[in-house]
Scaffold this motif. Structure first.
Motif, short mmCIF file in Angstrom:
data_model
loop_
_atom_site.label_atom_id
_atom_site.label_comp_id
_atom_site.label_asym_id
_atom_site.label_seq_id
_atom_site.Cartn_x
_atom_site.Cartn_y
_atom_site.Cartn_z
N ASP A 135 -5.99 -2.89 -9.26
CA ASP A 135 -5.23 -1.69 -8.95
C ASP A 135 -3.76 -1.96 -8.62
O ASP A 135 -3.07 -1.11 -8.09
CB ASP A 135 -5.89 -0.94 -7.78
CG ASP A 135 -6.03 -1.80 -6.53
OD1 ASP A 135 -5.81 -3.03 -6.62
OD2 ASP A 135 -6.36 -1.24 -5.47
N LYS A 136 -3.28 -3.16 -8.95
CA LYS A 136 -1.88 -3.50 -8.67
C LYS A 136 -1.25 -4.12 -9.92
O LYS A 136 -1.90 -4.82 -10.68
CB LYS A 136 -1.81 -4.50 -7.51
CG LYS A 136 -2.30 -3.90 -6.20
CD LYS A 136 -2.10 -4.88 -5.06
CE LYS A 136 -2.43 -4.20 -3.77
NZ LYS A 136 -3.63 -4.64 -3.15
N GLU B 35 1.17 -6.39 -9.85
CA GLU B 35 1.58 -7.76 -9.61
C GLU B 35 0.50 -8.74 -10.11
O GLU B 35 -0.69 -8.47 -10.01
CB GLU B 35 1.82 -8.02 -8.12
CG GLU B 35 2.93 -7.20 -7.51
CD GLU B 35 2.46 -5.81 -7.09
OE1 GLU B 35 1.27 -5.61 -6.80
OE2 GLU B 35 3.30 -4.90 -7.11
#
Length: 144
Positions: A55-56, A58
């Motif tokens: 969910d990111k 990065e």
């Protein structure tokens, strides 16, 4: 539908061929046959492994292979050892002419161990001489 019958048929055939390509890669890994992998890529195809979260945005790059030969060389070096048994889920394929992208989730027990790996594939493809091939694969390994 605004898409012609011919265009719809081409898209469906492309999606089926790409799904077969993705499954051929998974089968080669499952069977510990890394020599089969190089023929699934365009000559300048790349493969990158990242570490990240589902969910990111990065991530960190764990490894990158700039050619299919480099990827095969790495995989051959691991041959005979513990290896993933890829189980693919939620495959979504988008076709745009002679290019396409796909996204799939992978859960994979590591054969010969009690470990498992989870992650997401983001792939790109090109149709060359009527055959779909990987132009790039990015596999993001999720922590835990």
């Amino acid at each position: 539908m605004s898409e012609s019958l011919e265009a719809r048929l081409d898209r469906l055939e492309a999606q089926a061929a790409i799904a077969d390509l993705i499954n051929a890669y998974a089968r080669a890994v499952r069977r510990d046959e890394p020599e089969q992998v190089g023929a699934l890529f365009v000559p300048e195809g790349t493969f990158e492994v990242r570490a990240g979260h589902p969910d990111k945005a990065e991530y960190t790059v764990r490894s990158r292979y700039e050619t299919p030969e480099a990827l095969v060389e790495f995989l051959v070096g691991q041959k005979g050892g513990p290896h993933p048994i890829p189980l693919l889920h939620n495959l979504m394929i988008e076709v745009d002419g002679d290019r396409a992208t796909a996204n799939a989730m992978m859960a994979a027990p590591i054969y010969g161990t009690d470990k498992e790996v989870f992650g997401e594939y983001n792939d790109s493809f090109e149709r060359r001489d009527g055959r779909w091939l990987f132009s790039g694969r990015i596999y993001t390994v999720f922590p835990g």
